[in-house]
Scaffold this active site. Structure first.
Site, PDB file in Angstrom:
ATOM      1  CB  CYS A   1      -2.767   8.739  -5.035  1.00  0.00           C
ATOM      2  SG  CYS A   1      -3.054   7.863  -6.594  1.00  0.00           S
TER       3      CYS A   1
ATOM      4  CB  CYS B   1       3.419   7.377  -3.751  1.00  0.00           C
ATOM      5  SG  CYS B   1       2.143   6.100  -3.550  1.00  0.00           S
TER       6      CYS B   1
ATOM      7  CD  GLU C   1     -16.472   8.304   6.829  1.00  0.00           C
ATOM      8  OE1 GLU C   1     -16.811   8.603   5.663  1.00  0.00           O
ATOM      9  OE2 GLU C   1     -15.284   8.206   7.166  1.00  0.00           O
TER      10      GLU C   1
ATOM     11  CB  CYS D   1       4.514   9.500  -8.394  1.00  0.00           C
ATOM     12  SG  CYS D   1       2.909   9.510  -9.246  1.00  0.00           S
TER      13      CYS D   1
ATOM     14  CE1 TYR E   1     -15.857   5.244   2.355  1.00  0.00           C
ATOM     15  CE2 TYR E   1     -17.492   6.759   3.248  1.00  0.00           C
ATOM     16  CZ  TYR E   1     -16.176   6.374   3.078  1.00  0.00           C
ATOM     17  OH  TYR E   1     -15.170   7.117   3.638  1.00  0.00           O
TER      18      TYR E   1
ATOM     19  CG  ASP F   1     -12.975   7.642  -0.104  1.00  0.00           C
ATOM     20  OD1 ASP F   1     -12.080   6.973  -0.680  1.00  0.00           O
ATOM     21  OD2 ASP F   1     -12.713   8.557   0.701  1.00  0.00           O
TER      22      ASP F   1
ATOM     23  CB  CYS G   1       2.066   2.441  -8.522  1.00  0.00           C
ATOM     24  SG  CYS G   1       0.707   3.292  -9.372  1.00  0.00           S
TER      25      CYS G   1
END
Length: 363
Positions: free
Chosen positions: A198, A208, A45, A205, A128, A146, A214
């Site tokens: 995404c 997804c 990270e 889409c 984060y 993020d 959405c």
């Protein structure tokens, strides 16, 4: 009634589509009882801040081969870590990496704390990173936010408030979706969704798992989300970098001050970087030759343009800055990216380039 986003739907998608990464424990291995290593999660990270997954993988593998545990890293020499970090940028992260590793080794017996609050007390760990370590490594229901997750939440809930103003709202939405069970897998799932489905442009889409709930996709506004406050134009700073090579092949290098950009890193002596024309500041008397072109690099807050000057000097020439490093100890890849660009410009120059040879690490 519109379908509501369900974390279990996303987790089912993740079970079949999780990205393979050297720091990640797959959902199948998690079910088999394999536990993530907090050290590897934390290290990845920190490396991934402002850097892409593709760029980080090689660095991560090399780091963990050389320093397999946080106690190994804590015992490392600063110069060795900074050298391995070269090319990842944002060198304050590497300095904080060492500080954090040494605190964990000395004060926590080499075991990472697991709570978000306690992780926040460690050097270089912000909200984060603390959420990522506590959720992915310890399976605690902490929301990660993020850039990928911001995009997913903005589109999923059709949030038009521009970033960064919308961050608190997006965090609230992300936290509300974070499940109590499999929180670590969920955190990685929502990041993978943003990275692979995404995406900023041409989102898939049709693939997804959250297409039906959405709101942005239903409204046809998703391609314009998330909105962002326009960035100010970055200023241009200028400077001069001096490459002095001694007749025995040694190069003149200096260690930059710990504070500021590239703190503690090796580099070529040079002028300050200013918004204007820099004043000459050669490290020694020599017949300096100005190369054609510039070494260019972009930092977070400004663009840098460096004029490069080179000189070949005798053995007894004294310098007011830095020390000569023997050719056999000089490794181009130990330099930060901007300093490598300076060297590359000199190496590509006619005639001069033939005298500027150096070894480079192989990985």
């Amino acid at each position: 009634m519109r379908e509501i986003a369900d974390p279990s739907t996303l987790l089912e998608w993740y079970d079949h589509n999780a990205r393979l990464m050297p720091w990640r424990v797959s959902p199948q291995d998690r079910r088999a009882g394999v536990q993530p290593d907090p050290y590897r999660i934390w290290l990845s990270e920190v490396m991934l801040q402002q850097t892409t997954v593709a760029a980080v993988k090689e660095y991560f593998v090399r780091f963990t081969q050389r320093w397999p545990s946080v106690t190994d890293l804590a015992a490392a020499k600063d110069a060795d870590v900074m050298g391995e970090w070269a090319g990842l940028g944002y060198y304050a992260r590497a300095r904080n990496l060492l500080k954090c590793a040494r605190i964990i080794a000395d004060e926590y017996d080499g075991i990472f704390p697991n709570t978000h609050a306690e992780l926040l007390t460690l050097p270089g760990i912000g909200p984060y990173t603390a959420a990522a370590v506590s959720s992915i490594a310890y399976d605690l229901p902490e929301a990660v936010l993020d850039g990928n997750v911001e995009r997913v939440m903005s589109r999923l809930y059709d949030i038009h408030t521009p970033l960064p103003t919308s961050k608190p709202e997006l965090m609230e939405l992300a936290q509300a979706l974070t499940p109590q069970k499999r929180a670590g897998d969920y955190a990685q799932a929502v990041m993978d969704l943003g990275a692979t489905i995404c995406t900023p442009k041409n989102p898939a889409c049709g693939l997804c798992p959250w297409r039906n709930p959405c709101i942005g996709q239903a409204a046809g506004t998703h391609l314009g989300l998330p909105k962002k406050v326009p960035k100010k134009a970055k200023p241009i700073r200028k400077g001069i970098a001096y490459i002095a090579k001694r007749v025995d092949g040694a190069y003149l290098l200096e260690t930059r001050p710990n504070a500021g950009l590239l703190g503690g890193m090796l580099g070529w002596p040079g002028t300050d970087w200013i918004e204007g024309e820099p004043t000459e500041k050669p490290p020694m008397k020599a017949q300096w030759k100005t190369l054609a072109g510039e070494a260019r690099h972009t930092f977070t807050h400004f663009h840098l343009r460096l004029v490069v000057k080179t000189a070949l000097v005798p053995m007894d020439r004294a310098s007011e800055a830095g020390d000569f490093v023997p050719l056999e100890d000089f490794c181009v890849s130990d330099l930060p990216t901007v300093m490598r660009k300076v060297f590359d410009l000199a190496s590509d120059a006619p005639k001069i380039g033939r005298t500027l040879s150096a070894k480079s690490k192989t990985t």
